[in-house]
Design an enzyme around this catalytic site. Structure first.
Site, PDB file in Angstrom:
ATOM      1  N   TYR A  84       2.018  -6.801  48.845  1.00  0.00           N
ATOM      2  CA  TYR A  84       3.310  -6.199  48.529  1.00  0.00           C
ATOM      3  C   TYR A  84       3.256  -5.490  47.171  1.00  0.00           C
ATOM      4  O   TYR A  84       3.646  -4.334  47.040  1.00  0.00           O
ATOM      5  CB  TYR A  84       4.409  -7.273  48.517  1.00  0.00           C
ATOM      6  CG  TYR A  84       5.774  -6.709  48.202  1.00  0.00           C
ATOM      7  CD1 TYR A  84       6.533  -6.094  49.200  1.00  0.00           C
ATOM      8  CD2 TYR A  84       6.305  -6.779  46.923  1.00  0.00           C
ATOM      9  CE1 TYR A  84       7.788  -5.566  48.920  1.00  0.00           C
ATOM     10  CE2 TYR A  84       7.550  -6.253  46.630  1.00  0.00           C
ATOM     11  CZ  TYR A  84       8.287  -5.652  47.630  1.00  0.00           C
ATOM     12  OH  TYR A  84       9.520  -5.117  47.349  1.00  0.00           O
ATOM     13  N   LYS A  88       3.599  -1.368  46.504  1.00  0.00           N
ATOM     14  CA  LYS A  88       4.640  -0.771  45.670  1.00  0.00           C
ATOM     15  C   LYS A  88       4.031  -0.023  44.486  1.00  0.00           C
ATOM     16  O   LYS A  88       4.589   0.976  44.020  1.00  0.00           O
ATOM     17  CB  LYS A  88       5.641  -1.830  45.206  1.00  0.00           C
ATOM     18  CG  LYS A  88       6.504  -2.387  46.353  1.00  0.00           C
ATOM     19  CD  LYS A  88       7.322  -1.292  47.028  1.00  0.00           C
ATOM     20  CE  LYS A  88       8.314  -1.849  48.017  1.00  0.00           C
ATOM     21  NZ  LYS A  88       9.232  -0.828  48.549  1.00  0.00           N
TER      22      LYS A  88
END
Length: 161
Positions: A84, A88
């Site tokens: 994750y 990002k």
């Protein structure tokens, strides 16, 4: 190792003593957080170029911040979600590169951290509601002509890359 059309190579755990950083699940995370952002941007870019003052607001996360992940005193230093966070960080990189590419147009491109929003992803345990989480996105979507491009912010405050 697995490949996705030559666009990315995603690590898989090694036999025996694998590492959490290289654990599975990366494809779905990158598909949603990176490749979908690229595809939507490409699809809308002709319309955005035709608009008098278009805005691209990429939803990132404070978890993308290399500055905070390397600072033991930061609020996220001990909060590591490798796929994750990395996805990002790629969104932030795309933001910088797209802002540069579009620098001579009226299009502004920025990344925002919405805050720790109550969503299905965190079981509704976030600190703020979805409408509150939208504030940073709306703020950047409504930027004036002389507003910034290529930034990473939360509620108008710069975040470390």
């Amino acid at each position: 190792m697995s490949r996705r059309d030559g666009a990315a190579i995603v690590a898989r755990p090694v036999d025996g003593d694998g590492c959490r950083t290289c654990d599975g699940g990366d494809e779905a995370t990158f598909e949603t957080n990176v490749f979908a952002v690229v595809e939507v941007t490409q699809a809308f870019l002709p319309l955005l170029r035709a608009a008098p003052a278009a805005r691209i607001v990429n939803v990132s996360s404070q978890l993308a911040s290399f500055g905070w992940h390397t600072d033991p005193s930061s609020p996220i230093y001990n909060f590591k979600i490798p796929a994750y966070n990395a996805s990002k960080s790629v969104v932030n990189s795309l933001t910088v590169h797209l802002a540069y590419e579009l620098r001579d147009t009226p299009i502004k491109v920025n990344a925002i951290h919405p805050g720790y929003v109550q969503t299905d992803m965190n079981g509704g345990h976030g600190e703020i509601s979805v409408p509150e989480g939208a504030n940073s996105s709306v703020e950047m979507a409504l930027l004036a002509e002389d507003g910034p491009s290529g930034t990473f912010t939360h509620l108008g405050k710069p975040l470390p890359w």
